[in-house]
Enzyme design. Sequence first.
Site, mmCIF file in Angstrom:
data_model
loop_
_atom_site.group_PDB
_atom_site.id
_atom_site.type_symbol
_atom_site.label_atom_id
_atom_site.label_comp_id
_atom_site.label_asym_id
_atom_site.label_seq_id
_atom_site.Cartn_x
_atom_site.Cartn_y
_atom_site.Cartn_z
ATOM 1 N N LYS A 1 0.855 -1.187 0.000
ATOM 2 C CA LYS A 1 0.000 0.000 0.000
ATOM 3 C C LYS A 1 0.892 1.238 0.000
ATOM 4 O O LYS A 1 1.696 1.443 0.914
ATOM 5 C CB LYS A 1 -0.881 -0.027 1.248
ATOM 6 C CG LYS A 1 -1.808 1.162 1.373
ATOM 7 C CD LYS A 1 -2.756 0.969 2.546
ATOM 8 C CE LYS A 1 -3.614 2.185 2.774
ATOM 9 N NZ LYS A 1 -4.507 1.989 3.931
ATOM 10 N N LYS B 1 -2.235 -1.394 -3.923
ATOM 11 C CA LYS B 1 -3.133 -0.252 -3.819
ATOM 12 C C LYS B 1 -2.338 1.034 -3.816
ATOM 13 O O LYS B 1 -1.365 1.115 -3.067
ATOM 14 C CB LYS B 1 -3.918 -0.388 -2.510
ATOM 15 C CG LYS B 1 -4.813 0.761 -2.181
ATOM 16 C CD LYS B 1 -5.354 0.600 -0.792
ATOM 17 C CE LYS B 1 -5.922 1.953 -0.400
ATOM 18 N NZ LYS B 1 -6.251 2.066 0.955
HETATM 19 C C1 PBG Z 1 -7.678 2.874 5.703
HETATM 20 C C2 PBG Z 1 -7.909 2.844 4.237
HETATM 21 C C3 PBG Z 1 -7.696 3.861 3.282
HETATM 22 C C4 PBG Z 1 -8.173 3.353 2.072
HETATM 23 C C5 PBG Z 1 -8.601 2.058 2.307
HETATM 24 N N1 PBG Z 1 -8.410 1.743 3.641
HETATM 25 C C6 PBG Z 1 -7.215 5.244 3.442
HETATM 26 C C7 PBG Z 1 -5.838 5.547 3.861
HETATM 27 O O1 PBG Z 1 -4.975 4.673 4.025
HETATM 28 O O2 PBG Z 1 -5.609 6.736 4.094
HETATM 29 C C8 PBG Z 1 -8.218 4.103 0.766
HETATM 30 C C9 PBG Z 1 -9.287 3.671 -0.166
HETATM 31 C C10 PBG Z 1 -9.585 4.646 -1.248
HETATM 32 O O3 PBG Z 1 -8.972 5.722 -1.392
HETATM 33 O O4 PBG Z 1 -10.499 4.337 -2.029
HETATM 34 N N2 PBG Z 1 -6.377 2.737 6.117
HETATM 35 ZN ZN ZN Z 2 -6.005 3.379 8.266
#
Ligand code: PBG
Ligand code: ZN
Length: 321
Positions: free
Chosen positions: A191, A244
């Site tokens: 991520k 992601k």
């Molecule tokens: C929570 C999370 C996030 C997303 C999914 N789970 C946000 C982040 O890490 O700030 C992002 C999903 C999206 O932007 O569609 N940690």
């Molecule tokens: Zn988070």
Amino acid sequence: MRRLRGRIIQPLLREQVLQKTDLVAPLFIDETASSRREISSMPGQFRYPPQEAESVARELWDDGIRAIMLFGVPKKKDAQASGAYDPKGVVQRAVRSIKKSIPGMVVITDVCACEYTDHGHCGIVGDTRSGIDLLNDPSLDIMDRIAISHADSGADIVAPSCMLDGVVQSLRHALDREGFKDVLIMSYSTKFASALYGPFREAADSGFQFGDRTTYQINPGNSREAIMESMLDLDEGADILMVKPAGFYLDILAEVRALGIPVAAFQVSGEYAMIKAAAARGWIKEKDVVIESLTCIKRAGADLILTYFARDVAGWLDEKQ
Ligand code: PBG
Ligand code: ZN
């Protein structure tokens, strides 16, 4: 080559074709809402009150969507994210009502604390050598509690998105100990610290009060580190890995696929918003761009794609036949 692309030959030779079972629809369940509210930076996406969770899941099921990912917006936030593992919490309630009425729906839950902490970070924060920051090991206990409460409510797959070191191993032990050996872990293993999460943070009310997420999420330019993160989660017992965001990171996705277990890709809120905004101005054709983006994500290696377009795509796939 053009012989292969003759009008009636080309459909036979298509390598990648999207299917409904490739898709996972993300859903926001909002404990503070009494009716569905549109998310302004994500036109066509809503926050649903808990009592509507079952009906919206039913609509998706009727359209042929077989998997959903739940995010919760709680009434109360605190430093410990206690709302995240409350047995009567927003996600726990939604999971129970959906699984009761549609047992065949694969329910995936996001395991993270940022929607539930008052500071907006993905776990417990405290003093470190470099100032106030996310504390790794104290936050693992919270993730265990969240995952167990989700599994206990009936979640089929838990998806840790916090990027804590060791979270997959910790969750696997906790789930096994509590009798949830059959619950899968889909790790948000790779991520990136992406600017494309902006609309999500509005949708889930999870923006941080100070700092940023660069001490736990990966720098967009780092590919070795990105692959290592997925390798570690594979080693720790993840059943499904994830990359992601999706569209900007197809090189990473192809490499993670080669690790050998199923891989998901998350087409995130900013990717959705960009397509929506350009389409609204008539600058691109929404349907064509969406299908192209998802087909390319599949080609690069995704077995599953989390996308806010899931429902639209299901409708378009029906049109074709
Ligand atoms: C929570 C999370 C996030 C997303 C999914 N789970 C946000 C982040 O890490 O700030 C992002 C999903 C999206 O932007 O569609 N940690
Ligand atoms: Zn988070």
